[in-house]
Design an enzyme around this catalytic site. Structure first.
Site, mmCIF file in Angstrom:
data_model
loop_
_atom_site.group_PDB
_atom_site.id
_atom_site.type_symbol
_atom_site.label_atom_id
_atom_site.label_comp_id
_atom_site.label_asym_id
_atom_site.label_seq_id
_atom_site.Cartn_x
_atom_site.Cartn_y
_atom_site.Cartn_z
ATOM 1 N N GLY A 58 -66.529 57.646 33.589
ATOM 2 C CA GLY A 58 -66.283 59.047 33.483
ATOM 3 C C GLY A 58 -65.808 59.470 34.746
ATOM 4 C CB CYS B 139 -58.046 48.379 37.225
ATOM 5 S SG CYS B 139 -59.102 49.856 37.548
ATOM 6 C CG MET C 55 -67.615 61.089 41.736
ATOM 7 S SD MET C 55 -67.514 61.903 43.486
ATOM 8 C CE MET C 55 -66.202 62.917 43.214
ATOM 9 C CG LEU D 241 -71.414 50.215 43.219
ATOM 10 C CD1 LEU D 241 -71.569 48.926 43.933
ATOM 11 C CD2 LEU D 241 -72.863 51.142 43.457
ATOM 12 C CD GLU D 242 -70.647 57.042 38.716
ATOM 13 O OE1 GLU D 242 -69.898 58.027 39.038
ATOM 14 O OE2 GLU D 242 -70.916 56.857 37.621
ATOM 15 C CG HIS E 277 -59.013 53.515 30.766
ATOM 16 N ND1 HIS E 277 -58.372 54.565 30.423
ATOM 17 C CD2 HIS E 277 -58.725 53.393 32.319
ATOM 18 C CE1 HIS E 277 -57.761 55.074 31.570
ATOM 19 N NE2 HIS E 277 -57.829 54.342 32.497
ATOM 20 N N GLY E 278 -61.335 55.604 29.874
ATOM 21 C CA GLY E 278 -61.954 56.640 30.857
ATOM 22 C C GLY E 278 -61.641 57.912 30.351
ATOM 23 C CB ALA E 279 -62.643 61.082 32.174
#
Lengths: 140, 479
Positions: free
Chosen positions: B377, B101, B379, B208-209, B402-404
């Site tokens: 992060g 991922c 949305m 997807l952003e 890797h992220g929040a």
């Protein structure tokens, strides 16, 4: 179905726990499977229009629970089905089960999330105060 | 009692905490976090990090990143390296179900003003073009031969089939193709689970952003990366889909059953592992690497779908790839340990590889500054682009966060918010959400996540990676 049969979700920080309860291990396994459906959609919305039969073998009841849920996750994924009713028999190390359901319909079922796999986290199959409990965390 | 007191953690550097070995631990636990983040962690993070420290052949320390949270066996945000010469192991739980991922970011070169009039149309077109959510099917069906070629070739396979450009490959880890993949180790069931899922986004926290570069912290590095304030970029977060999930499921079980045969005592079944030099360990590595290739191919196909949409609405913008990182992997790498270079198998479970300047793996254009480290992060809050540092090698085998990370369970989130309300509130702030599932949106509500900026500040202070730019979402396509 006995009066003890029910299912619920429990907390995990990133994912979600599924728990089934019943008078027998079989009934608890059926309820855990309903809790699995409940991660995706309201099980009451799923009509039992087709049946899928599956079987798994494992050396103990806990591994058998993970195998049972993973077998269902596989069928849901490859056949694009959701299940709303289950029947399980366990004899020794072997489980035979039937799952009744229908193809995923986004309008009708509004699926929230797809389940990747059942895990060994918080895994427990045990009899407590006359009630069978079968639970684990599923990765979504 | 505070986490610091209960766990006996000692501050041993900037945002760095250490727990001396005790019980069966072979190495210390090292956690990178501010005191506030550390105190906010679930106590099971510490338990899981300690359990990892007991595994055979672990080198130096069991690490946890600032975004660490309660995972399966390994904490999410866990980094651990194992030496095959010292009886080291590979753990299917230490990689996770969603093998490889990761996140990739595409540069559009468009300023926000040019995008603004087309925002609704772009959101609808992306949602129409990129299959997302449960029950969606990919547009590509692979027969068995093509599936095998994809499992061996990764993003390179996809580019050869017309999905993207040769130039994309050098902006992807492993140059887009993970060596050592063994399709013969992949079961028929894993292949079957992937058959309809090539080029799909999935669900849950995948997205997807379309994002705007809101802030630039390091102008020089940003220039090298091709990122400027006010520019629009596109980020894709997804993984190896059904194939990876099935490989993870099957090998986790085999490792649980076989562990006693290898004399491995598991403090937690989910930590299931096998010696690197065992038949099972090698089989897993071969299969897991096909999962990495599947994820790379998947993100490459989605890249092409995004480019097709942009080509219709904004002709003349080719959307070059900034970089593609994976955050659920086990990679064979050379690292400097106690004065010598050693070949290690580094597990990063919810952690990003973060090579510093000069690393030979990096493409020439990026080698001078270090690897782009892409942090997703939630949305509503935004994402970050960081840059690998020279000291990260010594700190945590060149790894970063890797992220929040979630702050609230899915159930608690759906009790607190309704999907429609989340969509409307974000729309009022100029963020368009497109998702087939309102319940899914509620479960992923921005408030259900930790503040990503705290995690990034901590990684920056610790020296794991350096801040380059902050991105805010304008359009979010969710599964």
């Amino acid at each position: 179905m006995s009066s003890l049969a029910r299912w619920e979700h429990f907390q995990h920080q990133a994912d979600i726990g599924v728990r089934g309860m019943g008078a027998t291990p079989e009934e608890a396994f059926e309820m855990t499977a309903l809790a699995l459906t409940g991660v995706v959609t309201d099980p009451a919305l799923v009509e039992p229009r087709e049946a899928v039969k599956l079987a798994c073998d494992a050396p103990d009841l806990e591994l058998l629970l993970v195998d049972w849920l993973n077998a269902l996750i596989y069928e849901m994924s490859t056949r694009s089905l959701l299940f709303g009713r289950y029947a399980v028999t366990i004899e020794g190390e072997r489980l035979e089960g039937t799952a009744w359901g229908e193809p995923v319909d986004r309008q009708k079922h509004k699926p929230a999330v797809e389940v990747k796999g059942a895990t060994y986290t918080e895994l427990k199959v045990a009899r407590e105060n006359g009630l069978w409990i079968a639970q684990c965390v599923v990765d979504v | 009692m505070s986490n610091v007191e209960r766990e006996g953690l000692v501050e041993s550097g900037a945002d760095r905490w250490e727990m001396a070995p005790r019980g069966g631990m072979r190495v210390p636990v090292v956690i990178f976090a501010s005191r506030a983040l550390l105190e906010g962690m679930d106590e099971r993070v510490f338990e899981q990090a300690r359990n990892v420290a007991t595994l055979p052949g672990i080198v130096k320390a069991s690490h946890a990143m600032p975004d660490a949270h309660w995972g399966y066996g390994f904490p999410i945000g866990g980094v651990a390296a194992f030496d095959p010469e010292q009886g080291g192991v590979v753990s299917a739980g230490g990689v996770g179900f969603d093998i490889s991922c990761g996140v990739r970011t595409l540069l559009t070169g468009l300023p926000r003003e040019e995008l603004e009039p087309y925002k609704e149309r772009l959101a609808d077109a992306l949602a129409d073009n990129i299959p997302a959510g449960l029950g969606s099917k990919g547009l590509i069906r692979l027969n068995d031969r093509e599936m095998t070629a994809m499992l061996r070739g990764g993003a390179r396979w996809a580019v050869e089939r017309g999905y993207g450009e040769e130039a994309d490959l050098e902006r992807t880890e492993e140059r887009g193709c993970m060596a050592g993949a063994e399709p013969e180790q992949v079961s028929a069931r894993a292949r079957e689970r992937q058959r309809q899922e090539m080029g799909t986004l999935g669900s849950g926290n995948h997205y997807l952003e379309v994002q705007e570069v809101a802030e630039v912290y390091d102008e020089a590095v940003a220039r090298t990366y091709g990122v400027a304030r006010g520019d629009i970029v596109v980020s894709i977060h997804c993984g190896s889909r059904g194939l990876g999930h099935q490989i993870g499921t099957e090998f986790l079980r085999r490792m649980v059953v076989e562990a006693p045969r290898h004399g491995i005592r598991l403090p937690d079944r989910e930590l299931a592992c096998a010696p690197l030099d065992s038949t099972l360990g090698r089989a897993y590595l071969g299969a897991m690497r096909t999962g990495i290739n599947c994820a790379l191919a998947n993100r490459q196909i989605i890249t092409q779908l995004v480019r097709e949409v942009f080509a219709r609405l904004f002709p003349g913008h080719p959307l070059p790839l900034l970089y593609d990182v994976s955050h659920n992997t086990c990679k064979e790498e050379w690292h400097q340990v106690e004065g010598g270079r050693r070949r290690l198998f580094v597990h990063r479970k919810g952690a990003t590889r973060a090579f510093g300047p000069g690393h030979p793996e990096l493409p020439e254009a990026l080698r001078g500054v270090g690897q782009p480290v892409l942090i997703g992060g939630s949305m509503g809050t935004g994402s970050y682009i960081l840059c690998g540092t020279a000291q990260s090698e010594a700190l945590a085998f060149s790894s970063a966060c890797h992220g929040a990370g979630r702050a609230m369970s899915r159930r608690a989130a759906t009790r607190r918010w309704h999907g429609r309300q989340v969509v409307d509130e974000l729309a009022a702030r100029g963020i368009l959400v497109r998702s087939p599932s309102l319940r899914g949106v509620a479960e992923e509500a921005p408030g259900a996540y930790k503040e990503v900026s705290e995690v990034v500040e901590s990684a920056h202070r610790a020296g794991l990676a350096r801040k380059v730019a902050r991105l805010v979402p304008l359009i979010c396509v969710k599964g």
